[in-house]
Design an enzyme around this catalytic site. Sequence first.
Site, PDB file in Angstrom:
ATOM      1  N   ASN A  49       0.858  -1.181   0.000  1.00  0.00           N
ATOM      2  CA  ASN A  49       0.000   0.000   0.000  1.00  0.00           C
ATOM      3  C   ASN A  49       0.897   1.235   0.000  1.00  0.00           C
ATOM      4  O   ASN A  49       1.463   1.597   1.037  1.00  0.00           O
ATOM      5  CB  ASN A  49      -0.916  -0.011   1.230  1.00  0.00           C
ATOM      6  CG  ASN A  49      -1.858   1.177   1.267  1.00  0.00           C
ATOM      7  OD1 ASN A  49      -1.929   1.960   0.318  1.00  0.00           O
ATOM      8  ND2 ASN A  49      -2.583   1.322   2.363  1.00  0.00           N
ATOM      9  N   LYS A  51       0.008   4.210  -0.324  1.00  0.00           N
ATOM     10  CA  LYS A  51      -0.713   5.340   0.273  1.00  0.00           C
ATOM     11  C   LYS A  51      -0.538   6.591  -0.603  1.00  0.00           C
ATOM     12  O   LYS A  51      -0.458   6.481  -1.823  1.00  0.00           O
ATOM     13  CB  LYS A  51      -0.275   5.538   1.720  1.00  0.00           C
ATOM     14  CG  LYS A  51      -0.448   4.247   2.559  1.00  0.00           C
ATOM     15  CD  LYS A  51      -0.248   4.449   4.030  1.00  0.00           C
ATOM     16  CE  LYS A  51      -0.476   3.137   4.773  1.00  0.00           C
ATOM     17  NZ  LYS A  51      -0.364   3.292   6.239  1.00  0.00           N
ATOM     18  N   HIS A 134      -9.656   0.334   4.354  1.00  0.00           N
ATOM     19  CA  HIS A 134      -8.458   0.573   5.148  1.00  0.00           C
ATOM     20  C   HIS A 134      -8.802   1.462   6.341  1.00  0.00           C
ATOM     21  O   HIS A 134      -9.639   2.361   6.256  1.00  0.00           O
ATOM     22  CB  HIS A 134      -7.373   1.226   4.288  1.00  0.00           C
ATOM     23  CG  HIS A 134      -6.028   1.241   4.939  1.00  0.00           C
ATOM     24  ND1 HIS A 134      -5.681   2.183   5.885  1.00  0.00           N
ATOM     25  CD2 HIS A 134      -4.959   0.429   4.794  1.00  0.00           C
ATOM     26  CE1 HIS A 134      -4.443   1.943   6.286  1.00  0.00           C
ATOM     27  NE2 HIS A 134      -3.985   0.887   5.654  1.00  0.00           N
ATOM     28  N   GLU A 136      -7.414   3.887   7.676  1.00  0.00           N
ATOM     29  CA  GLU A 136      -7.253   5.330   7.476  1.00  0.00           C
ATOM     30  C   GLU A 136      -8.479   5.933   6.790  1.00  0.00           C
ATOM     31  O   GLU A 136      -8.859   7.069   7.071  1.00  0.00           O
ATOM     32  CB  GLU A 136      -5.973   5.604   6.676  1.00  0.00           C
ATOM     33  CG  GLU A 136      -4.720   5.322   7.492  1.00  0.00           C
ATOM     34  CD  GLU A 136      -3.460   5.126   6.677  1.00  0.00           C
ATOM     35  OE1 GLU A 136      -2.417   4.818   7.287  1.00  0.00           O
ATOM     36  OE2 GLU A 136      -3.512   5.251   5.436  1.00  0.00           O
ATOM     37  N   GLU A 208      -5.565  -5.556  10.089  1.00  0.00           N
ATOM     38  CA  GLU A 208      -4.612  -4.493  10.393  1.00  0.00           C
ATOM     39  C   GLU A 208      -4.922  -3.897  11.764  1.00  0.00           C
ATOM     40  O   GLU A 208      -5.817  -3.070  11.891  1.00  0.00           O
ATOM     41  CB  GLU A 208      -4.656  -3.408   9.311  1.00  0.00           C
ATOM     42  CG  GLU A 208      -6.057  -3.073   8.805  1.00  0.00           C
ATOM     43  CD  GLU A 208      -6.091  -1.772   8.036  1.00  0.00           C
ATOM     44  OE1 GLU A 208      -5.041  -1.299   7.594  1.00  0.00           O
ATOM     45  OE2 GLU A 208      -7.193  -1.203   7.907  1.00  0.00           O
ATOM     46  N   GLY A 214       2.004   2.041  10.874  1.00  0.00           N
ATOM     47  CA  GLY A 214       2.848   3.213  10.752  1.00  0.00           C
ATOM     48  C   GLY A 214       3.477   3.666  12.055  1.00  0.00           C
ATOM     49  O   GLY A 214       4.100   4.727  12.111  1.00  0.00           O
ATOM     50  N   SER A 254       2.627  -2.913  10.216  1.00  0.00           N
ATOM     51  CA  SER A 254       4.073  -2.688  10.266  1.00  0.00           C
ATOM     52  C   SER A 254       4.888  -3.952   9.981  1.00  0.00           C
ATOM     53  O   SER A 254       5.925  -4.195  10.594  1.00  0.00           O
ATOM     54  CB  SER A 254       4.490  -2.085  11.611  1.00  0.00           C
ATOM     55  OG  SER A 254       3.953  -0.781  11.768  1.00  0.00           O
TER      56      SER A 254
END
Length: 294
Positions: A49, A51, A134, A136, A208, A214, A254
Amino acid sequence: VQPRGNERPDSQKDARSMSSAWAKYLAFGADPAEVESYKYPKKYLIGGNWKSNGTVGSVSKLVKGLNEAGPIPPWAEVVVGVPYVFIPEVLKTIRKDIAVGAQDCSATSYGAYTGEVPAEMLKEIGCTWVILGHSERRTNQKESSDLVVTKTKNALKAGLSVMFCVGETLEEREAGKIDAVVLDDHLGALLKGDFTEKDWDSIAVAYEPVWAIGTGVTASPEQAQEVHAKIRAWLSSKVSPAVASKVRIQYGGSMKGANAAGLLAQHDIDGGLIGGASLKTEFITGVAANCPKP
């Protein structure tokens, strides 16, 4: 099917003198590398990904690095999730054993939907995968699980495969709400989609843990395996044992070269959804290359 540039050998002597690779070619009618790949119907799924990262120059450099990063095991499938604006160029330049996908698609099709990118457009330009739900986007764009399922239905209808993301925050984990969030809400919404067993062939589940995305903090292999096993059991109970056995469950918190081997060795971890490390050659050399041979 004849070997390229050669006649099919007719004598037993000629057959014995062929390389084993050519013997496979004649037996299967395919390139030797493809024959090797056929042995592993359920491959590890290594998704990258990117991003909202990259410039024209840096993406070109990244693709060059990935192209030169060495072989991908035949028991691994590798996909990169690319920002919309770079997808056409990456499709043209990336090695053929890395598929290209998008990081989202709209909940609508063609029409008067300013700023939206429907799954049909992604499929037409050559994408084969899309990342949906996702954390985010669930957080920043306030996407609900029902909306993610609508997008999933559109993506499958358009012919895309989906990495369907689920995962809990640190606060939810500490409050003992992993099952309520990951199973009841995120995965539970999929039951409203009336997906067939054939549809599930094109859905992977990416777990996730939000607290590990991150941050440099990674769930231990045992922590990740515990939730992956819960997801597998949920799929078996709520969908079917057959679907549970074949759906690939990726770990997405991660993962990088330094910890990939330990995570991928777990029984119910079938790959990864990689963020920061997918912007480096270790995406291939440290993650994909560490998928254990089945």
